[in-house]
Write a protein that holds these residues in place. Structure first.
Motif: not given
Length: 358
Positions: A12-23, A333-336
């Motif tokens: 089941t896909p879910e929304v998670i928090e990750k840091p903005i990547p640094e190029p 917010d409604e990605f499902e």
């Protein structure tokens, strides 16, 4: 930042928090606009394909993306440019396939695929990418640029098919697309813009009324119901095909497609089947290939050149077709809803930010 991921051991896909990547050096930071959803995403979610990066317990999904350059990071790109990322990355620095600009020809074990296997995908508010894996597209494609990746898959397959016929004068007039999903319909639209093909057919297993059949017929192509006309009986019901494009992953179709070909015809295989043993008349298959100069090519993934060609092809596709093909674009917010499946759903995408022309 927010990202859409699937954790190891779940489906089941879910929304998670990750840091903005640094190029890193040679990379740019891209703000994601939209990311498409396709069958491969569902296979990854269900555990039938792919896997998370080594040492991590989740995989950020998404390999069909379009975004806007947020931070050029000292590269030749400019802030505000619309870009599409390619999918494959070298697993350990680089290798000969990537050095030649042919990552799509690398064998298993010599590549990662973002959002599929070994590397996080693009379903996040931002992603970083090396410049040689980014393709500029016009601002007019900012909303539909997530279609560039799937179109690029067909660009490569058609290129390989034509190359297999390059030793003689080949003037194809008829083509059969196996599969009326989004990739099949995009392929049909691409072939429709090709002046060579006068007669197009698309095979599926759906009852009317159906939106994909409506698109096929609105394009002037013929819908073939495989329950009534199996692939190997197509020549008897319609005509022998100069080109067959297989996008179903149904293991019998490659063998049936050889029977569907006209002399000198070619089959391009793109579907990936599950293991399945069945009886095949090997002698008849061999005879058809040899005595009628038929060919079969397999194709997977694509490279920068195919992405560039796909963007040009996308420009030619009619607006009505794109409107009917993309049946839903959903916010995070409604990605499902973007992962829902059903007969009225053709192509969906998740929108992470809106494009505002500068």
């Amino acid at each position: 930042m927010k990202a859409i991921a699937v954790r190891e051991g779940t489906n089941t896909p879910e929304v998670i928090e990750k840091p903005i990547p640094e190029p890193q050096e040679g990379e740019v930071l891209v703000r994601t606009l939209r990311v498409g959803v396709d069958g491969t995403d569902h296979e990854v979610i269900n555990g039938g394909h792919g896997g998370a990066p080594e040492g991590e317990d989740h995989l950020v999904l998404g390999h069909e993306a379009v975004g806007i350059v947020e931070d050029p990071n000292g590269t030749e790109f400019r802030e505000g440019e619309i870009v599409v990322p390619t999918v494959r990355r070298p697993p350990n620095g680089t290798n000969e396939y990537f050095e030649r600009g042919e990552p799509d020809m690398a064998p298993g074990g010599q590549y990662h695929e973002r959002g599929i296997v070994g590397a996080h995908g693009f379903m996040a508010e931002y992603f970083a990418s090396p410049t040689d894996s980014l393709v500029r597209i016009p601002p007019s494609q900012a909303e539909v640029g997530f279609l560039v990746e799937p179109i690029s898959i067909t660009e490569k397959a058609v290129e390989l098919a034509e190359a297999s016929r390059s030793s003689f004068t080949w003037d194809p007039e008829s083509a059969l697309v196996l599969g009326n999903g989004s990739l099949g319909l995009l392929t049909l639209a691409m072939l429709d813009e090709n002046e060579n093909y006068e007669r197009l057919y698309c095979l599926g297993r759906r009852d009317r009324p159906d939106p994909t059949i409506d698109i096929i017929e609105e394009m002037g192509a013929t819908y073939v119901d495989s329950r009534q006309t199996p692939v190997d009986e197509v020549p008897d019901e319609f005509e022998g095909m100069d080109f067959v494009y297989e996008a179903t992953g149904y293991a019998k179709h490659p063998f049936q497609s050889v029977q569907a070909l006209a002399p000198n015809g070619v089959v391009a295989l793109l579907g990936v089947p599950s293991s399945w043993e069945f009886e095949v008349d090997g002698g008849q298959f061999h005879e058809e290939m040899v005595l009628h100069n038929k060919a079969m090519v397999g194709s997977v993934n694509s490279n920068v050149r195919h992405f560039e060609s796909a963007s040009r092809t996308l420009t030619k596709m009619p607006e009505w077709f794109l409107d009917e093909l993309v049946t839903g674009v959903y916010g995070i917010d409604e990605f499902e809803k973007a992962f829902d499946e059903g007969d009225t759903i053709i192509k969906t995408a998740v929108q992470f930010s809106a494009y505002e022309e500068r």
